[in-house]
Design an enzyme around this catalytic site. Structure first.
Site, PDB file in Angstrom:
ATOM      1  N   THR A   1       0.877  -1.129   0.000  1.00  0.00           N
ATOM      2  CA  THR A   1       0.000   0.000   0.000  1.00  0.00           C
ATOM      3  C   THR A   1       0.927   1.194   0.000  1.00  0.00           C
ATOM      4  O   THR A   1       2.123   1.022   0.097  1.00  0.00           O
ATOM      5  CB  THR A   1      -0.823  -0.179   1.290  1.00  0.00           C
ATOM      6  OG1 THR A   1      -1.503  -1.397   1.170  1.00  0.00           O
ATOM      7  CG2 THR A   1      -1.711   0.937   1.650  1.00  0.00           C
TER       8      THR A   1
ATOM      9  N   SER B   1     -10.230  -3.378   5.474  1.00  0.00           N
ATOM     10  CA  SER B   1      -8.857  -2.907   5.271  1.00  0.00           C
ATOM     11  C   SER B   1      -8.168  -2.708   6.616  1.00  0.00           C
ATOM     12  O   SER B   1      -8.818  -2.648   7.665  1.00  0.00           O
ATOM     13  CB  SER B   1      -8.912  -1.583   4.518  1.00  0.00           C
ATOM     14  OG  SER B   1      -7.647  -0.981   4.494  1.00  0.00           O
TER      15      SER B   1
HETATM   16  N1  GLY Z   1      -4.764  -4.090   1.217  1.00  0.00           N
HETATM   17  C1  GLY Z   1      -4.270  -3.787   2.475  1.00  0.00           C
HETATM   18  C2  GLY Z   1      -5.314  -3.197   3.343  1.00  0.00           C
HETATM   19  O1  GLY Z   1      -6.253  -2.607   2.841  1.00  0.00           O
HETATM   20  O2  GLY Z   1      -5.225  -3.301   4.537  1.00  0.00           O
END
Ligand code: GLY
Length: 602
Positions: free
Chosen positions: A412, A483
């Site tokens: 991310t 998330s």
């Molecule tokens: N894809 C990592 C999160 O959203 O935590």
């Protein structure tokens, strides 16, 4: 309004010796590498209420010794991101008089061009905003499951989990990034979409030079990229783009130009949506034009909590970030002063707090439009105090026992902006894994996310991050997958901006972000030391304490094992942050990993 030199010096007392440094920094910053020059002292009335600094003490031989990492320091404004070119794009907007939201949106679009491993138009994210007048907001532009999604879509005929939630077209949720950035700009920005998109369009059209960070990143994921259409751009002749070559992205430039001239809706209802739906169909994905047309970003009330007199503003569900950080800090707060940083006692308490908070995270948190999410209860002081009583210092309780007594993406990128008026933005955005699902939409010039893996593709079974999640987060059409993204703004006890922070790293987002906050507030470290310090991670299941190599001295490891903890070496998240200090705004990008040091200020 463009902050002029006189408006800067009207709020900051410039000492004579610092003036020369200030001039030097302006030159250095204009040359595009503004790092590490201390400028001025802020006026005393401006100095944030932060505890007295104590020299940090890290294990012998730790690879980031205390006092070594230098923060970028600037008097007026600061941007941190994982990519220096994208931070420069945001800085350009601030210099043209934009506010923190204008600059954040410019940085976000620029990251989609210059940081293809995680910056994106094909993913989604979260933004936490705190304006200088005290208004605060949280924006959820997480991807959603396509309408054709089904609960068991990632299981094979024998009920076994496949890798289709991770690799290829079926792994993608409907992207929210474009809608989100446009929504933020419309509500809190001061500039037009075409103005803030200008740097990204220029970077896509004219290109930029590939540095060793981007080269290595493409090389590391070349097998994934080679499977799909992005190969022709990123692996010319089958080899990763060379260092020093110019990356020009005409299809992406055309998409950005369309958004700039016709608005974000054009991305969701115009030719980009057609192109995306056609490529999905060709590659076995299920996102349709209708899925694109119905996408909406959601404004939400931020999670608010306090820790020892400091206030936190963070992201509510559909992210678990804010709730899990609040719950962790509420469990720790009744202990008062924590044991000294790095001791077995400190590490055990932190791990036990994370363990409890992650049990709730994995079981109870999900998209609030689909599940009854007990945010108020989980973030209450009373609940934290109740869980605190379940911790026996010095004795580890295994996760299944904890879970019983309580029963009732990795890759991310985060960026932060503070402008000269004190407006602050923390944003985390992702396509989940590096280069997402690998699926690339050639006509639009974007990689697609593999965010569907953040659902519990098979409740009770681990996902790519080893997270074992429950029924509340099962796949359902139109639902946002849970998330861990945790963009967070911290205010000091006088309600003045102190810290803007967030991270990448799947579930490690929560633990790395909260450890930066703890290192500043409880462990009294400078921001640079707060990032340099070794970190730990515990996510309840698997029931292991993950620590960085060299981060736990042998005697501490032995003591933790004697308490009953299982230890495992692992990597950590990649946070970045901005802190207001008596010597100006400090900006730090984490010294670990693949980041090109994107702290820039003026
Ligand atoms: N894809 C990592 C999160 O959203 O935590």
């Amino acid at each position: 309004m463009q902050p002029t030199r006189s408006s800067i010096s009207s709020v900051v007392r410039v000492e004579p010796r610092a003036l020369a440094a200030a001039l030097l920094l302006s030159l250095v910053t204009l040359a595009g590498c503004g790092r590490g020059v201390t400028l001025t002292s802020a006026a005393p009335s401006e100095a944030p209420a932060i505890p007295a600094r104590e020299a940090a003490s890290f294990p012998d031989g730790w690879r980031f010794p205390a006092g070594q990492l230098q923060a970028a320091v600037a008097p007026s404004a600061m941007i941190t991101s994982d990519n220096g070119i994208a931070s420069e794009a945001g800085l350009e907007i601030l210099r043209r008089g934009g506010n923190a939201v204008d600059a954040a949106v410019a940085t976000g679009f620029a990251l989609a061009v210059t940081y293809p491993e995680a910056g994106n138009l094909g993913g989604g994210g979260y933004m936490v905003i705190r304006m200088a007048d005290g208004r605060a907001a949280a924006l959820d532009y997480r991807e959603i499951a396509p309408m054709a999604a089904t609960r068991d879509m990632y299981l094979d005929a024998s009920g076994k989990l496949t890798d289709r939630s991770v690799v290829g077209h079926l792994a993608s949720g409907v992207p929210g990034a474009v809608a989100g950035m446009a929504a933020a700009l419309e509500k809190y920005g001061t500039m037009r979409l075409d103005e803030v998109l200008a740097p990204a369009i220029r970077l896509a059209e004219e290109g930029f030079l590939v540095d060793s960070v981007l080269h290595r990143s493409i090389r590391a994921d070349s097998a994934l990229i080679a499977k799909f259409a992005g190969a022709s751009l990123f692996l010319p002749g089958g080899r990763p783009l060379a260092v020093g070559s110019r990356l020009v992205q005409p299809a992406l430039a055309r998409t950005l130009r369309l958004i700039a001239s016709e608005g974000s809706q054009a991305f969701y209802t115009g030719w980009p949506a057609d192109s995306l739906a056609a490529e999905m169909k060709r590659g076995g994905g299920i996102i349709t034009r209708e899925d694109m047309a119905r996408y909406k970003a959601e404004w939400r009330d931020p999670v608010r909590t306090t820790y020892r007199g400091y206030s936190l503003i963070s992201m509510p569900p559909s992210s678990s970030g804010g709730v899990t950080i609040a719950e962790t800090l509420n469990i720790l707060e009744p202990f008062g002063d924590l044991p000294r940083f790095g001791t077995a006692q400190y590490t055990m308490l932190l791990a036990a707090a994370y363990q409890r908070a992650f049990v709730d995270r994995n079981e109870k948190l999900a998209d609030p439009a689909f599940a009854q999410v007990p945010t108020a209860e989980l973030t209450s002081k009373a609940y934290g105090a109740r869980l605190q009583k379940t911790i026996t210092p010095g004795r580890w309780t295994p996760t299944p026992e904890i879970a019983r007594t309580m029963r009732e993406g990795m890759e991310t990128t985060n960026y932060n902006v503070v402008d000269s008026r004190g407006n602050a933005v923390a944003t985390t955005t992702t396509i989940n894994s590096l280069y997402g699902s690998g699926a690339y939409i050639p006509g639009v010039g974007i990689f697609m996310n593999n965010e569907m893996d953040d659902f519990a593709a098979q409740p009770g079974q681990p996902n790519q991050f080893g997270l074992v999640q429950g029924e509340a987060n099962a796949v359902q059409p139109g639902k946002r997958m849970l998330s861990a993204m945790s963009p967070t703004i911290v205010l000091d006890p006088a309600d003045q901006l102190l810290l803007v922070v967030g991270s990448r790293g799947g579930p490690r987002i929560i633990t790395s972000t909260s450890q930066i906050i703890l290192n500043v507030i409880a462990n009294r470290m400078t921001l640079a030391d707060a990032f340099s310090a070794p970190r730990i991670h515990h996510q309840a299941l698997p029931d292991v304490l993950i620590h960085e190599r060299g981060g736990l001295p042998a005697d501490v490891s032995a003591a933790l094992q004697a308490m009953g903890l299982s230890l495992q070496v692992g990597s950590d998240g990649l946070p970045n942050g901005i802190m207001r200090t008596a010597s100006g705004l400090h900006g730090v990008t984490d010294p670990r990993g693949n980041s090109s040091r994107g702290a820039r200020g003026f």
